[in-house]
Enzyme design. Structure first.
Site, PDB file in Angstrom:
ATOM      1  N   THR A  99      30.073  27.966  34.197  1.00 32.51           N
ATOM      2  CA  THR A  99      30.241  26.798  33.335  1.00 32.51           C
ATOM      3  C   THR A  99      28.935  26.301  32.718  1.00 32.51           C
ATOM      4  OG1 THR A  99      32.103  26.221  34.728  1.00 32.51           O
ATOM      5  CG2 THR A  99      31.238  24.468  33.330  1.00 32.51           C
ATOM      6  N   CYS A 156      44.727  37.098  40.479  1.00 37.28           N
ATOM      7  CA  CYS A 156      45.793  37.267  39.488  1.00 37.28           C
ATOM      8  C   CYS A 156      47.137  37.380  40.198  1.00 37.28           C
ATOM      9  CB  CYS A 156      45.592  38.546  38.689  1.00 37.28           C
ATOM     10  SG  CYS A 156      43.917  38.783  38.202  1.00 37.28           S
ATOM     11  N   SER A 201      31.684  36.053  35.197  1.00 35.69           N
ATOM     12  CA  SER A 201      32.757  36.621  34.384  1.00 35.69           C
ATOM     13  C   SER A 201      33.504  35.543  33.592  1.00 35.69           C
ATOM     14  CB  SER A 201      33.740  37.333  35.303  1.00 35.69           C
ATOM     15  OG  SER A 201      34.843  37.785  34.563  1.00 35.69           O
ATOM     16  N   ASN A 240      34.093  43.266  35.589  1.00 39.82           N
ATOM     17  CA  ASN A 240      35.088  42.446  36.283  1.00 39.82           C
ATOM     18  C   ASN A 240      36.467  42.947  35.854  1.00 39.82           C
ATOM     19  OD1 ASN A 240      36.998  39.924  36.190  1.00 39.82           O
ATOM     20  ND2 ASN A 240      35.385  39.350  37.621  1.00 39.82           N
ATOM     21  N   LEU A 298      42.888  35.826  30.680  1.00 35.58           N
ATOM     22  CA  LEU A 298      42.453  37.230  30.618  1.00 35.58           C
ATOM     23  C   LEU A 298      42.588  37.889  29.254  1.00 35.58           C
ATOM     24  CD1 LEU A 298      43.603  38.669  34.061  1.00 35.58           C
ATOM     25  CD2 LEU A 298      41.300  38.034  33.354  1.00 35.58           C
ATOM     26  N   LYS A 327      36.006  39.794  44.547  1.00 36.46           N
ATOM     27  CA  LYS A 327      35.763  38.385  44.221  1.00 36.46           C
ATOM     28  C   LYS A 327      36.864  37.532  44.821  1.00 36.46           C
ATOM     29  CE  LYS A 327      34.784  35.297  40.349  1.00 36.46           C
ATOM     30  NZ  LYS A 327      34.478  35.259  38.912  1.00 36.46           N
TER      31      LYS A 327
END
Ligand SMILES: Cc1cc2nc3c(=O)[nH]c(=O)nc-3n(C[C@H](O)[C@H](O)[C@H](O)COP(=O)(O)OP(=O)(O)OC[C@H]3O[C@@H](n4cnc5c(N)ncnc54)[C@H](O)[C@@H]3O)c2cc1C
Ligand SMILES: Cc1cc2nc3c(=O)[nH]c(=O)nc-3n(C[C@H](O)[C@H](O)[C@H](O)COP(=O)(O)O)c2cc1C
Ligand code: FES
Lengths: 250, 303
Positions: free
Chosen positions: B264, B127, B21, B98, B73, B163
Site C-alpha cells: 500500500t 483464492c 504483489s 505471484n 486478479l 503466501k
C-alpha cells in the site's frame, strides 16, 4: 511523471464548496491539457486524483470540490508555505489535430476543471466554444479563464445564472454557432452519455475525460479500470483519463 | 554503508525490500519514476493460467490508516507475462512470480510454466477453492499442505514461497502446514477480509462488497503473525503488512523475517521502496549494524 514535494502558494475558497490550490514544484514541469495529478493528504493512505487547471512553469493550480474527508482536510490544513506530496503529470490529456480548428468544450460540475487547461492551451490557435454547467450561481468559478474561449455559455441547473439547464443542453441549443470539428467533455456519466447520444452519427470526434477511484495513479495496480467497447479493459489513470467516446462503455 | 544483502533460499537479493504483489504491476510504470534495479526483488501482479478481467469497479476504498481492494486478479495470463514482461523485469532485478488458481491442477500447471524462468514462485492461496466450496485454499492447514505439495511437484528449479492468508484460526499451524507440504519459504500476510460501507446509500463501497484490507493499520497484527509463523518453521519468512518506512521494515526483520514486501505504501508515496532502502542503510549505520541479515529474528520477548 514524478513524485514532487511541492510548496503551497495559495489555497483559497473560490465558490461554494470549491477551492483553488496553487503550489510550486521543485522545478518546471511540462503538462499537457487534461492531465491530472495525485495529491497526498497527510495520514490518508490514498492520494486524491485532481485535474490540473493551470501549469505555468513550476506553478500548478488545481481546483477541487469539498467532497469527503480528504478534500476537506486539504482545504482546512494546507496553508501557504506548507509542503505537499504530489505525483504528476499523469494520464494522456486532450489533444486536437492540426486540422481541427473549432473545438467545443462541454463540462459539468468538477468536470469543468480539466477543460480549463484545454481552453488555456488551445485558445490562441483554435476557436473554442465553451459550454460549462454549474449547480447554481454560487458554484460558478474560473469565469475569467473560460472567457478565453471565442464563445462561452454558462449554464446553471436552476437557471440562477446564464442558460437554464445542463451543459449538454446548452451545447445542443447553440450547436449551429459552434459547429465543432472536435468535442472535449468532462462531467458526470449521465452528462457524458447524453453528449454521446446527442452527437451520434455526426462524425464529430468526442473525447471524454473519465473518473474512477484510484490506487497508484500510474497504471500499475489495475484499480481504476473501465471497459473498452472491444471487450478489453483500460486503465483510466494511464490509458486515459481521456478516451474517444466510441472507444469506451459509458 | 551497511551490507544490505540477504539470501533467500540460496538466492542473493541486493537488499531485503520487495514491492508486494498487486501494487507494482510488472514494474514498468514505477520504472518511469525511478530505476527499479535498486530493489531487492519485485513480486509481480498475481498471474493465472488464462487472462482474467477482474472485478467491476469501484475496486478500492479507504479507511483510517488502511485501504480495501477488490481488484480480483485482473492479469494478462501467464503466457502474456512470459512473452512481454519477464525478460525486461529480469534485466532489472530478481523476479518473484505471484500465482493463483481455482483448482489444484491450475496451481500445478502455472508453476510448471514458470519453473526455471523466474527467481521465485509465490503461491497466493487466498483464492476461492472450487473443490472446497469456495473456501480459500489458505484457510485450513490440510488444504495449505495439499496445494503446496501439488505446486512443489512442478517447482523443480525454482524456490517456492507460499503466501499465507491471515484470515485463519492459527497462523503457526498454517505455516507449519506449508513447510510440511514442501514450501521453501513462506510470506505473510496477505490482506484481511473487510467491508467498507457508504452509509448514505446503505451499500458497500466496493462493487465486490468485501475487499482485502492492507496498509499501516494492519501492521501490528502482521508483525505478530510473522513472529508466530517464523517461530513455527525452519524455512525463511518474508514479512509484510503495513510497511511504510525503514523502521517498520526492521520490526518485521526482528520478528523473524529475512526480507519484507511493501504494498500500500507504494500508493501513498511512489518512492516508498527506495526511501525504505536508504532508511535501512542509515538505521544500520547509526546502530552499528554491519549486515542487515544480523537483525532477522533478534526480537527478545519479555519474560
Ligand atoms: C482523473 C480525475 C480528475 C479529477 N479532477 C477533479 C478536479 O479537478 N476537481 C475535483 O474537485 N475533483 C476531481 N476529481 C474527483 C476527486 O478525485 C474526488 O472528488 C476526491 O478524490 C474525493 O476525495 P475525498 O477524500 O474528499 O472523498 P472521499 O469520498 O472521502 O474519498 C475516499 C476515497 O475515494 C476516492 N474518491 C471519491 N470520489 C471520487 C471520485 N469522484 N473520483 C475518484 N476518486 C474518488 C478518493 O480519492 C479516496 O481514495 C477527479 C477524479 C479523477 C479520477
Ligand atoms: C491493490 C492490491 C492488489 C493486490 N493484489 C495481490 C495479488 O494479486 N496477489 C497477492 O498475493 N497479493 C495481492 N495483494 C496483497 C499485497 O501483496 C500484500 O500482501 C498486502 O497488501 C499487505 O501489504 P501492505 O499492507 O504493505 O499493502 C494486493 C494488495 C493490493 C493493495
Ligand atoms: S490507479 Fe493504479 S492502475 Fe490506475
Amino acid at each position: 511523471m514524478r513524485e514532487f514535494t511541492a510548496t503551497v502558494l495559495e489555497n483559497v475558497c473560490i465558490a461554494e464548496e470549491i477551492w483553488s490550490l496553487t503550489f510550486a514544484l521543485e522545478e518546471e514541469q511540462a503538462v499537457r491539457p487534461g492531465q491530472f495529478c495525485m495529491i497526498g493528504v497527510e495520514n490518508f493512505p490514498l492520494k486524491r486524483p485532481i485535474a490540473i487547471c493551470k501549469a505555468e512553469g513550476e506553478r500548478i493550480t488545481v481546483c477541487y470540490r469539498l467532497k469527503g474527508e480528504g478534500t476537506r482536510k486539504l482545504a482546512s490544513q494546507y496553508r501557504a508555505g506548507e509542503k505537499l506530496q504530489v505525483l504528476l503529470p499523469l494520464g494522456n490529456g486532450f489533444y486536437a489535430e492540426e486540422s481541427e480548428k473549432r473545438i467545443a468544450v462541454v463540462g459539468g460540475g468538477v468536470g469543468i476543471f480539466p477543460l480549463i487547461s484545454a481552453i488555456r492551451a488551445y485558445a490562441a490557435q483554435k476557436e473554442i466554444y465553451a459550454y460549462m454547467g454549474f449547480r447554481n450561481k454560487a458554484a460558478i468559478c474560473m469565469e475569467y479563464e473560460m472567457q478565453r474561449a471565442k464563445r462561452l455559455v454558462i449554464a446553471t441547473d436552476d437557471g440562477s445564472y446564464g442558460f437554464c439547464g445542463n451543459a449538454v443542453q446548452a451545447f445542443k441549443n447553440d450547436f449551429s454557432n459552434a459547429r465543432p470539428d472536435v468535442i472535449f467533455a468532462c462531467g458526470p456519466l449521465p452528462m457524458l452519455r447524453a453528449l454521446k447520444a446527442a452527437t451520434a452519427g455526426m462524425g464529430i470526434p468526442v473525447y471524454v475525460s473519465l473518473e474512477e477511484r484510484m490506487g497508484c495513479g500510474i497504471g500499475a495496480c489495475l484499480v481504476c479500470v473501465c471497459d473498452r467497447t472491444n471487450g478489453k479493459k483500460a486503465r483510466i489513470c494511464k490509458d486515459g483519463p481521456v478516451f474517444e467516446a466510441g472507444e469506451v462503455v459509458l | 554503508m551497511a551490507d544490505l544483502r540477504v539470501t533467500l533460499c540460496g538466492v542473493e537479493l541486493k537488499n531485503p525490500v520487495i514491492p508486494a504483489s498487486g501494487t507494482f504491476g510488472f514494474g514498468r510504470e514505477f520504472n518511469e519514476i525511478y530505476d527499479i534495479s535498486c530493489l531487492g526483488a519485485v513480486a509481480t501482479k498475481g498471474l493465472t493460467l488464462e487472462p482474467r478481467a477482474g472485478n467491476p469497479v469501484p475496486r478500492i476504498a479507504e479507511g483510517h490508516g488502511v485501504i480495501l481492494n477488490a481488484v480480483g486478479l485482473q492479469n494478462p495470463g501467464v503466457e502474456g507475462f512470459l512473452s512481454n514482461d519477464l525478460a525486461w523485469l529480469k534485466s532489472k532485478t530478481r523476479v518473484i512470480a505471484n500465482v493463483a488458481g481455482k483448482t489444484l491442477s491450475d496451481y500445478e500447471a502455472i508453476c510448471a510454466k514458470l519453473d526455471g524462468l523466474v527467481d521465485f514462485i509465490e503461491l497466493n492461496i487466498s483464492c476461492p477453492n472450487v473443490k472446497a466450496g469456495g473456501m480459500a485454499f489458505g484457510v485450513r492447514p490440510e488444504n495449505v499442505a495439499e496445494v503446496t505439495r501439488v505446486a512443489k511437484r512442478a517447482c523443480e528449479h525454482t524456490p517456492l514461497i507460499v503466501k499465507l492468508s491471515p484470515n485463519v484460526e492459527s497462523i503457526a499451524a498454517n505455516a507449519t502446514a506449508a513447510e510440511e507440504g514442501g514450501a521453501d519459504c513462506i510470506s505473510l500476510v496477505n490482506t484481511f477480509t473487510g467491508l467498507a460501507v457508504d452509509i448514505e446509500r446503505r451499500r458497500p463501497i466496493l462493487a465486490n462488497n468485501t475487499g482485502g484490507v492492507s496498509g499501516a493499520g494492519i501492521r501490528p497484527i502482521a508483525v505478530r503473525m510473522v513472529y508466530e509463523a517464523s517461530r513455527a518453521v525452519t524455512i525463511p519468512v518474508v514479512g509484510m503488512g503495513g510497511v511504510t518506512c525503514a523502521e517498520d521494515a526492521i520490526e518485521f526483520l526482528m520478528a523473524g523475517a529475512t526480507a519484507v514486501q511493501v504494498g500500500t505504501q507504494n500508493f501513498t508515496d511512489t518512492l516508498a521502496c527506495p526511501k525504505i532502502i536508504e532508511g535501512l542503510n542509515r538505521w544500520c549505520d547509526a546502530h552499528g549494524v554491519k549486515a542487515i541479515s544480523e537483525l532477522t529474528g533478534t526480537l527478545c520477548p519479555n519474560t
